[in-house]
Design a protein around this motif. Structure first.
Motif, mmCIF file in Angstrom:
data_model
loop_
_atom_site.group_PDB
_atom_site.id
_atom_site.type_symbol
_atom_site.label_atom_id
_atom_site.label_comp_id
_atom_site.label_asym_id
_atom_site.label_seq_id
_atom_site.Cartn_x
_atom_site.Cartn_y
_atom_site.Cartn_z
ATOM 1 N N TYR A 1 0.761 -1.271 0.115
ATOM 2 C CA TYR A 1 -0.177 -0.017 0.051
ATOM 3 C C TYR A 1 0.939 1.218 -0.006
ATOM 4 O O TYR A 1 1.915 1.237 0.640
ATOM 5 C CB TYR A 1 -0.976 -0.206 1.364
ATOM 6 C CG TYR A 1 -1.911 1.040 1.329
ATOM 7 C CD1 TYR A 1 -3.019 1.130 0.463
ATOM 8 C CD2 TYR A 1 -1.615 2.277 1.849
ATOM 9 C CE1 TYR A 1 -3.941 2.109 0.728
ATOM 10 C CE2 TYR A 1 -2.249 3.487 1.998
ATOM 11 C CZ TYR A 1 -3.586 3.338 1.476
ATOM 12 O OH TYR A 1 -4.362 4.307 1.365
ATOM 13 N N LEU A 2 0.585 2.292 -0.764
ATOM 14 C CA LEU A 2 1.211 3.669 -0.989
ATOM 15 C C LEU A 2 0.532 4.468 -0.246
ATOM 16 O O LEU A 2 -0.768 4.709 -0.737
ATOM 17 C CB LEU A 2 1.552 3.768 -2.415
ATOM 18 C CG LEU A 2 2.536 5.082 -2.616
ATOM 19 C CD1 LEU A 2 3.350 4.862 -3.964
ATOM 20 C CD2 LEU A 2 1.407 6.389 -2.941
ATOM 21 N N GLY A 3 1.025 5.295 0.620
ATOM 22 C CA GLY A 3 0.306 6.294 1.281
ATOM 23 C C GLY A 3 1.408 7.402 1.792
ATOM 24 O O GLY A 3 2.462 7.320 1.507
ATOM 25 N N LEU A 4 0.469 8.601 2.196
ATOM 26 C CA LEU A 4 1.434 9.379 2.856
ATOM 27 C C LEU A 4 2.401 10.337 2.115
ATOM 28 O O LEU A 4 3.253 10.983 2.202
ATOM 29 C CB LEU A 4 1.919 9.080 4.297
ATOM 30 C CG LEU A 4 2.397 10.196 5.032
ATOM 31 C CD1 LEU A 4 1.103 11.053 5.812
ATOM 32 C CD2 LEU A 4 2.920 9.742 6.133
ATOM 33 N N LEU B 1 2.129 -5.783 -6.522
ATOM 34 C CA LEU B 1 0.880 -5.149 -6.785
ATOM 35 C C LEU B 1 1.098 -3.874 -5.806
ATOM 36 O O LEU B 1 1.138 -4.234 -4.637
ATOM 37 C CB LEU B 1 -0.453 -5.737 -6.714
ATOM 38 C CG LEU B 1 -1.737 -4.821 -7.048
ATOM 39 C CD1 LEU B 1 -1.755 -4.517 -8.420
ATOM 40 C CD2 LEU B 1 -2.980 -5.370 -6.496
ATOM 41 N N MET B 2 0.867 -2.678 -6.106
ATOM 42 C CA MET B 2 0.722 -1.597 -5.400
ATOM 43 C C MET B 2 -0.529 -1.119 -5.464
ATOM 44 O O MET B 2 -1.078 -0.681 -6.480
ATOM 45 C CB MET B 2 1.915 -0.448 -5.639
ATOM 46 C CG MET B 2 1.990 0.804 -4.790
ATOM 47 S SD MET B 2 2.934 0.593 -3.312
ATOM 48 C CE MET B 2 4.455 0.693 -3.894
ATOM 49 N N GLU B 3 -1.321 -0.634 -4.245
ATOM 50 C CA GLU B 3 -2.464 -0.107 -4.344
ATOM 51 C C GLU B 3 -2.484 1.283 -3.476
ATOM 52 O O GLU B 3 -1.612 1.303 -2.441
ATOM 53 C CB GLU B 3 -3.471 -1.110 -3.756
ATOM 54 C CG GLU B 3 -3.538 -1.294 -2.055
ATOM 55 C CD GLU B 3 -4.944 -2.295 -1.911
ATOM 56 O OE1 GLU B 3 -5.444 -2.735 -2.567
ATOM 57 O OE2 GLU B 3 -5.145 -1.826 -0.651
ATOM 58 N N ALA C 1 -4.282 2.553 -11.840
ATOM 59 C CA ALA C 1 -5.763 2.339 -12.543
ATOM 60 C C ALA C 1 -6.604 2.109 -11.355
ATOM 61 O O ALA C 1 -6.712 1.362 -10.457
ATOM 62 C CB ALA C 1 -5.806 1.293 -13.661
ATOM 63 N N PRO C 2 -8.053 2.790 -11.595
ATOM 64 C CA PRO C 2 -8.965 2.404 -10.521
ATOM 65 C C PRO C 2 -9.347 1.090 -10.585
ATOM 66 O O PRO C 2 -9.469 0.446 -11.810
ATOM 67 C CB PRO C 2 -10.232 3.506 -11.014
ATOM 68 C CG PRO C 2 -9.556 4.307 -12.102
ATOM 69 C CD PRO C 2 -8.496 3.797 -12.625
ATOM 70 N N VAL D 1 -11.663 6.072 -3.379
ATOM 71 C CA VAL D 1 -11.182 5.108 -4.608
ATOM 72 C C VAL D 1 -10.096 4.123 -4.271
ATOM 73 O O VAL D 1 -9.138 5.173 -4.018
ATOM 74 C CB VAL D 1 -11.517 5.826 -5.835
ATOM 75 C CG1 VAL D 1 -12.876 6.297 -6.053
ATOM 76 C CG2 VAL D 1 -10.590 6.979 -5.905
ATOM 77 N N VAL D 2 -9.995 3.118 -4.724
ATOM 78 C CA VAL D 2 -8.847 2.140 -4.860
ATOM 79 C C VAL D 2 -7.938 2.215 -6.241
ATOM 80 O O VAL D 2 -8.909 2.101 -7.094
ATOM 81 C CB VAL D 2 -9.107 0.858 -4.510
ATOM 82 C CG1 VAL D 2 -7.983 -0.132 -4.301
ATOM 83 C CG2 VAL D 2 -9.711 0.864 -2.917
ATOM 84 N N LEU D 3 -6.879 2.577 -6.230
ATOM 85 C CA LEU D 3 -6.232 2.572 -7.405
ATOM 86 C C LEU D 3 -4.920 1.623 -7.214
ATOM 87 O O LEU D 3 -4.656 1.142 -6.166
ATOM 88 C CB LEU D 3 -5.425 3.872 -7.817
ATOM 89 C CG LEU D 3 -6.013 5.028 -8.082
ATOM 90 C CD1 LEU D 3 -5.419 6.537 -7.896
ATOM 91 C CD2 LEU D 3 -7.290 5.001 -9.034
ATOM 92 N N ALA D 4 -4.664 0.731 -8.458
ATOM 93 C CA ALA D 4 -3.494 -0.157 -8.275
ATOM 94 C C ALA D 4 -2.723 -0.180 -9.475
ATOM 95 O O ALA D 4 -3.348 0.066 -10.442
ATOM 96 C CB ALA D 4 -4.210 -1.576 -8.108
ATOM 97 N N LYS D 5 -1.409 -0.818 -9.257
ATOM 98 C CA LYS D 5 -0.581 -1.126 -10.245
ATOM 99 C C LYS D 5 0.265 -2.050 -10.145
ATOM 100 O O LYS D 5 0.738 -2.357 -9.135
ATOM 101 C CB LYS D 5 0.348 0.509 -10.402
ATOM 102 C CG LYS D 5 1.492 0.453 -11.378
ATOM 103 C CD LYS D 5 2.252 1.463 -11.099
ATOM 104 C CE LYS D 5 3.619 1.600 -12.366
ATOM 105 N NZ LYS D 5 4.396 2.779 -11.915
ATOM 106 N N ALA D 6 0.378 -2.932 -11.293
ATOM 107 C CA ALA D 6 1.323 -4.120 -11.284
ATOM 108 C C ALA D 6 2.830 -3.604 -10.979
ATOM 109 O O ALA D 6 3.125 -2.580 -11.668
ATOM 110 C CB ALA D 6 1.151 -4.659 -12.391
#
Length: 173
Positions: free
Chosen positions: A84-87, A119-121, A141-142, A160-165
């Protein structure tokens, strides 16, 4: 400029950068901020210290030539190959210079190497369309998933949740 994992010594100055980037009038100097939607502190020194102490979390910091924090991003190992990517924040006076892209790349690299994530979300407040579009230009991508905002508000906010491989650890060498 240097990008590296944060240390306890970085936290007091980094905390001030986070608050300037997310809240209050100083945040308006940048192109993206939450101060029109939320008030109060974004985080605390104790919370940042808990991130550093957690084996499932990392705080990546960007430092200027004087070794002062100017931005950061948090990554969290969610297990099952997901991070998970945040902050993510940049000092408002330094936004729009490419540092956000560099911090995201560092976070993705750390997630793949340290957590074996593929996967990063992330979550973004649904009304922040300009920010969602910026992440989409970075390959996120959403997913179609919407989560409740972690703090009850009136009116409520949604995430909304976004994710990337991500590149696999073997791809990274």
């Amino acid at each position: 400029m240097d990008i590296r994992l944060a240390t306890p010594a970085d936290l007091p100055a980094l905390h001030r950068v986070i608050e300037r980037a997310y809240r209050g009038d100083s945040a308006r100097a940048g192109w993206t901020f939450e101060s029109d939607l939320l008030s109060g502190p974004r985080t605390s020194l104790d919370t940042l210290g808990m991130i550093l102490a957690s084996p499932a979390e990392r705080l990546v910091v960007a430092l200027d030539a004087g070794e002062m924090p100017i931005g950061c991003v948090q990554i969290t190992d969610k297990g099952a190959g997901i991070a998970y990517l945040g902050l993510l924040c940049i000092d408002p006076a330094r936004q729009a210079g490419g540092l956000g892209r560099r911090l995201i790349a560092a976070a993705e690299d750390h997630a793949a190497r340290l957590f074996t994530a593929n996967l990063m979300e992330m979550t973004v407040i649904d009304s922040r369309t300009e920010l969602i579009a910026w992440y989409q230009r970075r390959g996120y991508a959403p997913t179609g998933e919407v989560r409740s905002f972690p703090i009850p508000l009136d009116p409520p906010l949604a995430m909304v949740v976004l994710a990337k491989a991500l590149a696999t650890r073997n791809d990274l060498g």
